[in-house]
Design an enzyme around this catalytic site. Structure first.
Site: not given
Ligand code: APR
Ligand code: ZN
Length: 247
Positions: A77, A108, A110, A126, A137
Site C-alpha cells: 500500500r 478515517q 490512513v 484509524h 512499548c
Molecule cells: N468523492 C467523494 N466520495 C466518493 C468518491 C469521490 N470521488 N468516490 C467514491 N466516493 C464515496 C463512495 O460512494 C463511498 O460512499 O466514498 C465512499 C467510500 O466508502 P468506503 O470505501 O466504505 O470507505 P470509508 O467510508 O472511508 O470506510 C471506512 O472502513 O474499511 C474500513 O478502516 C477502513 O477507514 C475505513 C473504514
Molecule cells: Zn518497544
C-alpha cells in the site's frame, strides 16, 4: 459545466460557510479516490490482497498469526501511495483550516494525503500507513517514502507493526474523544467520501447533527447518513469542494 456546478451549492450553505466559526470535516476513502487510492466499498474498485479480503489481511488476528504477511500488504500500500498525489479536495480542505477560527479535520484514511496536501492538524482516527508501532512499548516510528522501514523497536527490540487500526481493534486513545468533542461544538459539519458504515467514526456527524450543526454530505452516492443531512452535494469531492468556498 462550471456554472451548473456552482448552483449545486445552496445560498444557505454559502452563508453558513461565510459566517462559521467552528467547523468539522470528516473524510473517508472517497476523498482519495480521485488520487487513485482504491476505496473499500462504494464507487472506486474494491481492495482484495492475494485473494484475502481487506478485513482479513488488515486484522489484529493476522498480526498475531502472520506479521510478515501484514507488513507485505502495508508495504504494497505504501509503494502505491508514494506515487500518488493529493487532489483538489485535499488542497481545498488544507485551505479551509485557515478560514475558520476553530477547524477540525478528522479522517478515517490512513494514506497521509491530507498531510501531504498541507493540512497540519489531522485527527487520524484509524492511524497511518506512514507509521510503525512497537508491539511491546507502543513507541511509534515514522516511515519515510522510498526508505527501508525499521523491523524492530530501537528502544526495547520488539517487533514493530503498522500503526494502523486493524479490524477487531480499538481506535487510538484520545483520538475519537477529541473528534467527538469537536463534533458536539461545531456549527457546520462536512462529511466527505465516506459510506458512513463504520463506527464509531460514523457517529461523529450524528453527534454534530444532534448538537444543532448544519450537516452537509459530499458523495457521488447516497449513504445511510444522507437522510439526516441538511444538504447533500452529489458529486466527486475534487469537483464539488472547490465550489463551496467560491462566491
Ligand atoms: N468523492 C467523494 N466520495 C466518493 C468518491 C469521490 N470521488 N468516490 C467514491 N466516493 C464515496 C463512495 O460512494 C463511498 O460512499 O466514498 C465512499 C467510500 O466508502 P468506503 O470505501 O466504505 O470507505 P470509508 O467510508 O472511508 O470506510 C471506512 O472502513 O474499511 C474500513 O478502516 C477502513 O477507514 C475505513 C473504514
Ligand atoms: Zn518497544
Amino acid at each position: 459545466m462550471q456554472a451548473m456546478q456552482t448552483d449545486l451549492i445552496s445560498e444557505e450553505l454559502r452563508n453558513r460557510f461565510e459566517g462559521a466559526t467552528r467547523v468539522l470535516v470528516l473524510t473517508g476513502a472517497g476523498i482519495s479516490a480521485e488520487s487513485g487510492v482504491p476505496t473499500f466499498r462504494g464507487g472506486g474498485n474494491t481492495a482484495v490482497w492475494k485473494g484475502m479480503p481487506f478485513d482479513v489481511i488488515s486484522s489484529a488476528r493476522m498480526v498475531e498469526r502472520d506479521l510478515p504477511a501484514v507488513w507485505e500488504w502495508f508495504d504494497y500500500r505504501r509503494s502505491l501511495l508514494q506515487t500518488l498525489q493529493p487532489n483538489p479536495a485535499h488542497y481545498e480542505i488544507a485551505r479551509w483550516a485557515d478560514l475558520f477560527p476553530e477547524f477540525t479535520l478528522v479522517t478515517q484514511n490512513v494514506d497521509g494525503l491530507h498531510r501531504t496536501a498541507g493540512s497540519r492538524e489531522v485527527i487520524e482516527l484509524h492511524g497511518s500507513v506512514w507509521r510503525a508501532r512497537c508491539l511491546s512499548c507502543r513507541t511509534s516510528y515514522e516511515i519515510l517514502p522510498h526508505e527501508q522501514r525499521l523491523a524492530n523497536c530501537a528502544g526495547c527490540g520488539s517487533y514493530l507493526r503498522p500503526d494502523v487500526v486493524l479490524f477487531g481493534e480499538m481506535l487510538p486513545p484520545g483520538a475519537f474523544e477529541a473528534a467527538a468533542e469537536a463534533a458536539a461544538a461545531c456549527e457546520l459539519c462536512f462529511v466527505i467520501g465516506t459510506s458512513a458504515l463504520v463506527y464509531p467514526a460514523a457517529s461523529l456527524p450524528e453527534i454534530a447533527k444532534a448538537a444543532g450543526a448544519y450537516l452537509c454530505e459530499v458523495n457521488p452516492e447516497r449513504t445511510p447518513l444522507s437522510a439526516i443531512c441538511d444538504e447533500v452535494l452529489t458529486g466527486k469531492a475534487g469537483e464539488v469542494l472547490p465550489l463551496i468556498g467560491k462566491s
